[in-house]
Design an enzyme around this catalytic site. Structure first.
Site, short mmCIF file in Angstrom:
data_model
loop_
_atom_site.label_atom_id
_atom_site.label_comp_id
_atom_site.label_asym_id
_atom_site.label_seq_id
_atom_site.Cartn_x
_atom_site.Cartn_y
_atom_site.Cartn_z
N ARG A 167 0.76 -13.54 -10.96
CA ARG A 167 1.32 -12.19 -11.25
C ARG A 167 0.23 -11.13 -11.46
NH1 ARG A 167 5.30 -14.89 -14.62
NH2 ARG A 167 7.12 -15.26 -13.32
N LYS B 129 -4.47 0.63 -2.35
CA LYS B 129 -3.45 0.25 -1.37
C LYS B 129 -3.84 -1.10 -0.78
CE LYS B 129 -1.57 4.61 0.35
NZ LYS B 129 -1.43 5.49 1.52
N GLU C 115 -13.12 8.74 9.51
CA GLU C 115 -12.49 8.88 8.18
C GLU C 115 -13.37 9.73 7.25
OE1 GLU C 115 -9.46 7.89 7.61
OE2 GLU C 115 -9.04 6.10 8.81
N LYS D 195 -11.80 11.06 -2.35
CA LYS D 195 -10.66 10.14 -2.42
C LYS D 195 -10.28 9.84 -3.87
CE LYS D 195 -8.15 6.31 -0.69
NZ LYS D 195 -7.90 5.33 0.34
N GLU E 98 1.18 8.00 -4.06
CA GLU E 98 1.56 8.83 -2.91
C GLU E 98 2.98 9.38 -3.01
OE1 GLU E 98 -0.10 7.52 0.86
OE2 GLU E 98 1.53 8.54 1.91
N ARG F 287 -1.40 12.67 -2.03
CA ARG F 287 -2.13 11.58 -1.36
C ARG F 287 -1.81 11.51 0.13
NH1 ARG F 287 -3.59 5.51 -3.65
NH2 ARG F 287 -4.64 4.83 -1.75
N ASN G 49 -3.55 11.16 5.15
CA ASN G 49 -3.03 10.66 6.43
C ASN G 49 -3.23 11.67 7.57
OD1 ASN G 49 -2.10 8.19 5.43
ND2 ASN G 49 -0.30 9.19 4.58
N HIS H 21 -3.12 10.56 11.14
CA HIS H 21 -2.68 9.16 11.17
C HIS H 21 -1.31 8.97 11.83
CE1 HIS H 21 -6.13 8.58 8.66
NE2 HIS H 21 -5.88 7.31 8.46
N HIS I 116 -1.55 6.32 14.49
CA HIS I 116 -0.80 5.05 14.45
C HIS I 116 0.04 4.88 15.71
CE1 HIS I 116 -1.04 4.56 9.79
NE2 HIS I 116 -2.03 3.94 10.41
N HIS J 48 -8.85 1.73 14.97
CA HIS J 48 -8.10 2.61 14.06
C HIS J 48 -8.77 4.00 13.92
CE1 HIS J 48 -5.76 3.82 10.55
NE2 HIS J 48 -6.90 4.07 9.93
#
Ligand code: NAD
Ligand code: GLY
Length: 369
Positions: A124, A146, A188, A230, A240, A244, A248, A251, A255, A269
């Site tokens: 956990r 993330k 990035e 960041k 987010e 946040r 992206n 992105h 993507h 990427h």
């Protein structure tokens, strides 16, 4: 001994340091030791990184009297899978790692995302340390908590927010990174300038080529500036719910391009993000949000650096607009079927645009170079 710069990510009880600079890996033992309840850790890495950097990490842990064992996985995006998640979780359990022990993720974003998720699940929630070894992981994926694996239904769909206890961004390990990966990570870095720091973009416009030749001072400044940017965003919007999403930029297009090229070597990427950021500026100009000259400035920078910025730069057949729009409709930012894009009023001035007209997106894709 060189000085490491420390950037604090302030999240109350979940706050942690990101240390940036040369020779951080060799000092990992002394940096990690104060976080341990007992002198024992597990390391998870991939085969490529293990061959290059695991020995240095092992020696650093030995030097601090920390026992360690390594789980070495195949390199590549396919490793962010249920199969490898199970392998990591069960190996940690079999090794009798306790809840208070730490797991070290030594590698790029693939290893960091997978290990963060495994650490969040085992018993956990165990603690973990990120030692990012790609530029992309140092400036983006290792900071902010993330974590994810991919599902057959899509990328990064199985995950949770789980912050690391420490991030060690050693600039020296980037020396072994293939040039194409370094450039993809650089996209990035530029993103932080384009989102909210025009001065940083101007500096990169001059220093980018030097940085990509491996100049340590330029890389250190770029990584530290990116991490500070960041960290600020994550402190204000950890999960987010708002700001946040600015991270992206490029992105949604990126993507869709990665999906249309089968998440293959055709397009990394960061390369998809570079083309996506240019398209986001094209869309901003098309919608009247920014001056028509701005997309050209972005394109000129990427062209000078040698990053792809046109659809035509993707090897093979041009991805059809209909297919790209189809992939965008699956984006995590779609709300009630409406597209959300990160657009910009100019360099360093991005904003979140909800309810963007799909026909405007279609026109931008149809007419893009
Ligand atoms: P990666 O982890 O696959 O690394 C790229 C390649 O470089 C791999 O083959 C790896 O073995 C190799 N490599 C790593 N370090 C090296 C080194 N120092 N020297 C030589 N080779 C080295 O890819 P990546 O670009 O680091 O990360 C991409 C992943 O990150 C994607 O899965 C993406 O979804 C994820 N990501 C996550 C976040 C987040 O916030 N969690 C943000 C951005 C991207
Ligand atoms: N890479 C985007 C984020 O961390 O939010």
């Amino acid at each position: 001994m060189t000085t490491l710069e420390t950037i604090r990510v302030g999240l109350g009880a979940r706050s942690y340091d990101v240390v940036v600079g040369s020779a951080g890996l060799a000092r990992a033992g002394e940096l990690i030791a104060p976080l341990l309840k007992r002198a024992r850790v597990a390391i998870v890495t991939d085969e490529t990184v293990a061959g290059l950097h695991l020995k240095t990490l092992g020696a650093a842990l030995d030097g601090a009297g920390i026992a360690h064992e390594a789980i070495v996985l195949p390199p590549g995006e396919q490793t962010k899978s249920f199969v490898h998640l199970e392998k990591v979780c069960r190996t940690l359990l079999a090794a009798r790692l306790e809840r208070g022990d730490l797991v070290i993720a030594l590698g790029g974003g693939v290893i960091g995302d997978l290990v963060g998720l495994a650490a969040g699940l085992v018993r956990r929630g165990m603690g973990f340390v990120q030692i990012p070894t790609t530029l992309l992981a140092q400036v983006d994926s290792s900071v902010g908590g993330k974590t994810a694996i991919n599902a057959p239904e899509g990328k990064n769909l199985i995950g949770l927010f789980h912050q690391p206890r420490l991030v060690i961004a050693d600039i020296d390990v980037l020396a072994t990174l293939p040039e194409r990966e370094l450039k993809a990570g650089y996209a990035e870095v530029v993103k932080y300038g384009l989102i909210g720091d025009a001065g940083f973009f101007d500096w990169l416009d001059g220093a980018g080529a030097r940085l990509l030749r491996g100049d340590t001072a330029a890389l250190t400044r770029a990584v530290a500036t990116s991490v500070r940017a960041k960290a600020g965003v994550v402190e204000r919007d950890e999960t987010e719910t708002g700001e946040r999403a600015l991270l992206n930029l490029g992105h949604t297009f990126g993507h869709a391009l990665e999906a249309a090229t089968g998440f293959s070597n055709r397009l990394l990427h960061g390369e998809g993000v570079a083309i996506g950021m240019k398209l986001a500026f094209d869309l901003s100009a098309a919608l009247g949000a920014c001056d028509g000259q701005v997309p050209g400035r972005v394109a000129t920078h990427f062209a000078r650096i040698g990053l792809p910025w046109r659809l035509a730069d993707i090897p093979g057949a041009r991805p059809p607009t209909d297919e790209l729009l189809h992939h965008m409709a699956q984006d995590k930012k779609v709300e009630a079927g409406r597209l959300t894009f990160i657009l910009a009023h100019g360099i360093g001035d991005a904003f979140i645009a909800k309810d963007v007209d799909a026909e405007a997106v279609r026109r931008v894709l149809d007419t893009a170079e």
